[in-house]
Design a protein around this motif. Structure first.
Motif, PDB file in Angstrom:
ATOM      1  N   LEU B   6       0.807  -1.224   0.000  1.00 20.18           N
ATOM      2  CA  LEU B   6       0.000   0.000   0.000  1.00 20.18           C
ATOM      3  C   LEU B   6       0.837   1.270   0.000  1.00 20.18           C
ATOM      4  O   LEU B   6       0.289   2.370   0.120  1.00 20.18           O
ATOM      5  N   ASP B  47      -3.249  -0.055   7.598  1.00 23.35           N
ATOM      6  CA  ASP B  47      -2.399  -1.021   6.903  1.00 23.35           C
ATOM      7  C   ASP B  47      -1.493  -1.659   7.948  1.00 23.35           C
ATOM      8  O   ASP B  47      -0.626  -1.001   8.521  1.00 23.35           O
ATOM      9  N   LEU B 144      -5.047  -5.769   6.470  1.00 22.96           N
ATOM     10  CA  LEU B 144      -5.706  -4.504   6.785  1.00 22.96           C
ATOM     11  C   LEU B 144      -6.522  -4.691   8.056  1.00 22.96           C
ATOM     12  O   LEU B 144      -7.012  -5.784   8.315  1.00 22.96           O
ATOM     13  N   GLU B 204      -4.382  -3.048  -2.370  1.00 24.08           N
ATOM     14  CA  GLU B 204      -4.684  -1.640  -2.638  1.00 24.08           C
ATOM     15  C   GLU B 204      -6.143  -1.445  -3.041  1.00 24.08           C
ATOM     16  O   GLU B 204      -6.811  -0.524  -2.553  1.00 24.08           O
ATOM     17  N   PHE B 207      -8.266  -1.745   0.097  1.00 21.94           N
ATOM     18  CA  PHE B 207      -8.028  -0.591   0.979  1.00 21.94           C
ATOM     19  C   PHE B 207      -8.772   0.641   0.446  1.00 21.94           C
ATOM     20  O   PHE B 207      -9.491   1.324   1.185  1.00 21.94           O
ATOM     21  N   PRO B 217      -8.605   6.571   6.644  1.00 19.23           N
ATOM     22  CA  PRO B 217      -7.278   5.958   6.756  1.00 19.23           C
ATOM     23  C   PRO B 217      -6.622   6.390   8.069  1.00 19.23           C
ATOM     24  O   PRO B 217      -6.654   7.568   8.414  1.00 19.23           O
TER      25      PRO B 217
END
Lengths: 128, 349
Positions: B6, B47, B144, B204, B207, B217
């Motif tokens: 990520l 992450d 995640l 990715e 996420f 985030p």
């Protein structure tokens, strides 16, 4: 980063704004951004005599504690009590409501040894 | 320095990258306090691909894990997970871990990033004589953590799996945003939430889909303030090779009725210190600060920081067994009154 031209700066990221025979001192926009959320400010005692470069306050962010140094020698004549309840003013308005203490310099002429906005800009560029 | 799958996404989202356990990870995107509060009130996504993942498989996987870990793996059904520890020969803690039972003879162990090499060597040494295979899948696994009271409803919009049927500590396969994933209803924040094990190439997309769906985030800074507020230990701080887990609030992990590596040493150790939660009257306690009582040092802060919910400095600290309060924490030479607090520091569901 915002660097107002009306005041002086130190290499350690304080600003000093002359007002009559005193100067207001705070930390720069760059410094507050690097620290992140300011959650506590340890203020100096009014009346304390300080030397140039002496650690006189502490700004604590979530991440870390950072000393704030006297830009010139003198006496602490006022502290920003608003920071006791709302330390986040240092993040929100570093050059205004987020000021930290007021100093009466031993000699106003000492301010000439500090950086101007252009000089401070160069310090930031050399650190980047 | 390693990058997680990520890395580019973090940069695009304004992540302020720092080195942590050999990885470049975001400390924060906007503000640690904002990210912390988003997780407490809505949902945030972290992450945590730096964490280590080991697959433990084989005919004697259960017997081996009973020997190598402190909790009772015999109670762990397929599709369930438990918090546990790897005891050391001397009865200390090699690492604290999360163990997921994926199948009859297949387990997934999540370990701390800084301990991957140490844990792997330790487990492989203990595995001699067992018909079991310990495989390091850390490089092939992205992880995640979606955490917060709105985590389940947010994730439900991206998967056909009925999440309302899943309990805390369940682990199950599911597709998320069209990508294959393994989900677990686990986390390290004290909130409801899910951890999503993914192939690196899918990380990715998933996420960004979570962020698009409303998850904020959140970086390492908030991860640490959240776990501290929740009163969870961090390896290297509250738990170390020198810590006897029986002398900590996490003694419940250790199941004395079974045999495990280091058990005798652990059970024979006397407790000289106890862990306490402290809330400071002013200032922010930091790791290593001294705890005082009656004017003398009686302990030390192992984790300290700021609680965004309490708006105060809080600390986990070890103090001498028998030391009575009132306690103070020494902050730059000043003794700041520190009230004992139950753990977690804040009410959590």
């Amino acid at each position: 980063m915002d660097i107002p031209k009306d005041r002086f700066y130190t290499k350690t990221h304080e600003w000093a704004l002359p007002e009559g025979d005193t100067v207001l001192v705070g930390i720069t926009d760059y410094a507050q951004d690097a620290l992140g959320d300011v959650v506590y400010v340890e203020l100096p005692e009014v009346g304390r005599a300080v030397e140039k470069g002496e650690a006189v306050a502490v700004v604590e962010s979530v991440k870390t504690a950072s000393d704030i140094y006297a830009p010139v020698a003198g006496e602490i004549v006022e502290v920003n009590l608003a920071l006791e309840k709302t330390p986040e003013l240092v993040n929100q308005d570093p050059y205004g409501e987020g000021w930290i203490f007021r100093l009466k310099p031993r000699d106003m002429g000492d301010l000439d040894e500090l950086l101007d906005a252009g000089g401070y800009q160069e310090v930031l560029e050399s650190e980047a | 320095m390693k990058k997680t799958p990520l890395y580019e996404a973090h940069l695009r989202l304004g992540g302020r990258m720092v080195a942590f356990a050999g990885y470049l990870l975001p400390l924060q995107y906007t503000s640690i306090v904002e990210e912390h509060l988003a997780v407490r009130k809505e949902a945030g996504v972290f992450d945590v691909s730096h964490m280590g993942e080991f697959l433990v498989r084989g005919e004697e996987a259960l017997a081996f894990l009973q020997w190598a870990t402190a909790n009772d793996v015999g109670r762990l059904k397929v599709g369930r997970a438990q918090y546990s520890m790897l005891p050391s020969e001397k009865g200390g803690v090699v690492d604290d871990i999360y163990l997921y039972r994926l199948g009859e003879r297949e387990y997934l162990m999540v370990v701390n990033a800084a301990n991957i090499a140490k844990d792997l060597a330790h487990l492989k040494a203990l595995a001699r004589g067992f018909r079991v295979e310990v495989e390091d899948a850390s490089e092939e696994t992205a992880l995640l953590a979606l955490q917060g009271p709105k985590a389940a409803s947010l994730l439900q919009g991206l998967t056909e799996e009925d999440l309302s049927q899943k309990r805390k500590n369940d682990v199950f396969p599911a597709r998320v945003a069209g990508r294959p994933a393994r989900l677990a209803r686990t986390g390290y924040t004290g909130e409801d939430g899910f951890e999503l094990f993914l192939a690196p190439e899918d990380a990715e997309a998933v996420f960004l889909a979570l962020v698009e769906a409303g998850a904020k985030p959140a970086g390492l800074g908030a991860r640490d303030t959240l776990r501290l507020e929740a009163g969870f230990p961090l390896y290297g701080h509250e738990l170390t090779e020198e810590t006897n887990p029986l002398c900590t609030p996490w003694a419940w992990v250790v199941k004395r009725e079974k045999d495990f590596w280091g058990k005798e040493a652990m059970l024979s150790g006397a407790c000289r210190e106890r862990l306490v939660g402290l809330v400071l009257e002013a200032g922010i306690p930091r790791e290593g600060y001294r705890v005082l009582s009656g004017g003398r040092p009686v302990g030390r802060v192992t984790s300290g920081g700021y609680s965004p919910l309490l708006e105060k400095g809080i600390a986990l600290a070890y103090v001498e067994e028998g030391a009575e309060g009132p306690f103070q924490v020494e902050v730059r030479g000043r003794a700041i009154p520190a009230a004992l607090s139950p753990l977690p520091f804040v009410p959590l569901k």
